[in-house]
Design a protein around this motif. Sequence first.
Motif, short mmCIF file in Angstrom:
data_model
loop_
_atom_site.label_atom_id
_atom_site.label_comp_id
_atom_site.label_asym_id
_atom_site.label_seq_id
_atom_site.Cartn_x
_atom_site.Cartn_y
_atom_site.Cartn_z
N LYS A 1 -9.52 -1.06 -3.46
CA LYS A 1 -8.78 -0.07 -2.69
C LYS A 1 -8.20 1.00 -3.61
O LYS A 1 -7.62 0.69 -4.65
CB LYS A 1 -7.65 -0.75 -1.91
N PRO B 1 0.81 -1.22 0.00
CA PRO B 1 0.00 0.00 0.00
C PRO B 1 0.85 1.27 0.00
O PRO B 1 0.50 2.25 -0.65
CB PRO B 1 -0.84 -0.12 1.28
N ARG C 1 -17.40 5.34 -2.59
CA ARG C 1 -16.16 5.49 -3.34
C ARG C 1 -16.32 6.50 -4.47
O ARG C 1 -17.42 6.78 -4.94
CB ARG C 1 -15.72 4.15 -3.93
N THR D 1 -11.50 -7.75 -2.92
CA THR D 1 -11.44 -6.70 -1.90
C THR D 1 -10.31 -5.73 -2.17
O THR D 1 -10.47 -4.50 -2.10
CB THR D 1 -11.27 -7.33 -0.50
N ASP D 2 -9.14 -6.26 -2.51
CA ASP D 2 -7.98 -5.39 -2.76
C ASP D 2 -8.13 -4.59 -4.05
O ASP D 2 -7.60 -3.48 -4.17
CB ASP D 2 -6.69 -6.21 -2.81
#
Length: 1013
Positions: free
Chosen positions: A39, A10, A419, A35-36
């Motif tokens: 991000k 990250p 988002r 899920t990643d």
Amino acid sequence: MNKIFLFLFPFLSLIIACNSEPALPKVNFQEFSETDKRKPENAIHSMSVHSGLRVNQFAAEPMIVNPTNIDIDHKGRIWMCEATNYRMRFNPKNPYRESGDRILILEDEDGDGIADSKKVFYEGEEINSALGIAVLGNTVYVSHSPSILMLTDTDGDDVADTKDTLFTGFGGIQDDHGVHAISFGMDGKLYFNFGNAGKQILYKDGTPVLDRDGRVIKTGTRYYREGMVFRCNPDGSQLEVVGHNFRNMYEVAVDSYGNKWQSDNDDDGNKAVRINYVMDYGNYGYKDEITGDSWNVRRINMHEEIPKRHWHLNDPGVVPNLLQTGSGSPCGMLVYEGELLPTIFQNQMIHCEAGHQVVRSYPVQKDGAGFKAEMVDLLKSEDKWFRPSDVCTAPDGSIFVSDWYDAVVGGNEMDDYQRGRIYRIAPKGKDYKTAPLDMTTVEGAIEALKNPNLSTRYLGWTALNKAGKIAEPLLSELYEKGKPIHQARAFYLLARIPGRTEYHIARALKNKNPDIRIAALRAARDLMPEKINYFASLVVDDVVEVRREAAISLRFTTGSDAAKTWTRLALKYDGKDRWYLEALGIGADKNPELKFRTLFGHVEATEPFEPLWEIAWRIRTPYAIAMMRNAIRNPDVKEEDLPKYFRAFHFYTGAEKEQELLILLNGNHRFQNKINQYALGQMSNGFLKINKTARAKVTAFLPDIKGTPEWISAIVALEQIEQIPELWKMILNNSHPDLQSELIDAFFNLGGEKLASDALQNAEPLAFNKILSILGPINNKACIDVLKNNLDRSDLDIRQRKKIVESLGNSWDGVHYLYELAKSGKLDKELHTTAALKMMTCWDTEVRWYGPKLLDAATGNKGKMLPPIDDLIDLKGTIASGEKSFNEYCSSCHMVNDRGIRFGPDLSEIGNKLSKKALFSAIIYPSGGITYGYEGFILKDKTGTPYTGYIESQNEQEIVLRMTGGFSKVFQKPKVVSLDPMDASLMTANLQRVMSQQALVDLVAYLSSLKKE
């Protein structure tokens, strides 16, 4: 990846995003978990950008969410519409922000290309789901159906102090197909558009806006249909429609010369998304100009390919498309007039295509009187959640892209409300810096006028326009020595200097650059309309696009001098250039008779002019009808040209048209059978009924055209009940699949119910199933009685009885019969699942929600609850098994690659548009986001019979309803008692209750695979 790398990843991602050169090799985005992938720090790894450019993330959640539209001011600050409450009025599954949606200002204070601060300029429920923003000086224009609001900061504190309304009345509240963003043109005008739900435009006091002919500007008329493009002064005066008959355009982009460009979305699933050059006053063909019929209603001379048929491109009076891009969800657009990006993007459109996760350009080349274009990707993402919604040019020439970031692409649904991102694109090593402005001098205003950022240009334009003659010397210098786009900007200002308008227009008409000459004609139309014929008469151009603009300029002219100028331009037509032909038509539409007669008289007095036939095909005057008749009767006419000529008759009404068609029926041509068929197709039923000569002639040749669409219409109009057996034979043989619905309508209109009943009673098993598939979608009492009477036949096996249940479930009365039968306990348990599937598609809430209860009874309550959608996403599905599930559960309403039934949206490329999460959501919660144009209605006629489906088209006389099974039915409006919208999707609710969890996962795997790479 090893554990150390995963821990550092990250932080390293942020380093990559913030520095001019990557610190690490590009990571394979597909290796991330679902899920990643979501991000923000991983988003850059999904992206590829055009050679020589770099993309960095300017802002992301939690700083911002759901940016629908952006603009950039002269300071380089990003202004955005934050639509947290998007469509909440219709789709309340996400949390609601009581304070309303917001207009935000984002600023990069240290020049590193990343937003450091956020301000709230305005917040309120009246801007929920705003879809457009334009920052022009201290006023911010916010487009939010049903209004365009003007929010003004009077004291410079970046907070709106006053609120006013520019226009209102645009369709429904929070409508995606309503009003969109404003753009400022260098002619000093505001440009904006609305989609096909815009309906009308009103002043803020509620009075209707009139066009220059004194007509109310609203859709559903012969002169204005569906989506429109508008132009007006900044105070809203002198508004005019500059293009109409679009479906749903996101925003219009205007270049420095005054050329207008936009994208337009198709009826979902038809691969007909298009890019348009908006020719002033043009018709763009989404609906039939005369009847308002949808593109899929049969007509003579319609294009073979659905993407082209979609826009009525074979009709006279429809402007060509610049480019058709296939499927997609087109969004924001600009014309990039900077120099920081590579040459291929300079002075070209840059466009956000949210459905395909791409920002791309359409480099344009002149092509005759029009243009042609190609597609070049600028930024593309592998992340199916990347939904670029808008693109803007910053003062330094870099561009910014807003990313709605969602599993779905708008429509009526938002899956994610937490988002949203904004990205900056620039050459490597180019930091984000904005030079200060000096607006106290003419020199400083000139520099602002030259800036690639529109808000900066607006400030320069406004200051120079106010300066007037004081600015003339420096503006003249820029006009003489500047770059072409700067010359155009200077010209438009010079032309507005009081007392100097005619001088500067006349001078610009001699400019060596044809684009400047075109700008001169446009300025003349606006500033000196009384002299437009004089200016148009100066055009002796060999450059066809300048003649195109001169022809358009003659639209509102009258008198013999204007007709002579138009004739001179018409004589330059080569017989092939459709753009030029449509410009001639636009220029003649207000006074066609005099202009066409003048041309015809000139040709008669001089020498033959072969393209005269093509002009007659386009011009709307009775004098041209006789020419169409002569063209058709020409011994040398080609058979393939007959449909084209006959289509021209569609655009006329009255006795002159009918008499010309009657003459054609009395011929002896080598193609007389075809001529008879086509002529009959253009005749009105009323004329056939009152004119004995026509009726006798038609009756005589009907056997020669049996089975054609014209034959079907004629036997109904002439009430030839003796043709019922022939109709039934054709229906059963399916010898005319494209005409099946018309054959069935004619069969029942003439009273064929008894024949259908007898046929079903005596049919063998194969024929039995075939008849059921034909009768099922028909909501006719006698037809339903036939089905009901056969349901308990002892000689039928279970498969045949299930088939009867399916057929009954396709009609309103039929599914209600099943409901009553099941409630009373009289429906056999072995038929419960089949009946429940049909009940769950019913618009009657009571019936719809009874379906799952029936399923519970059938399965003994053994079904398990599904896990959350986020867990379903990670399960592995089998595409082949999913295809079988599609064929079993979905193909009765949807098509994939020409297989299935065209009722709901075509799903051939649904994998491009929806992520796995969105697909699961659409199946499990189908009413959460109903695709525009597929909203359900219940229609009742004077017999009290209800029909369900979606409105395919409607006009002043009739409504065409598309019903389950893919059948369309025409209802005359005087016979319609009610037409009520429904609150749920036509798609089967609780479909997952019938399927196993694995079957559902397989189905989504299959649908995800349907994409165009």
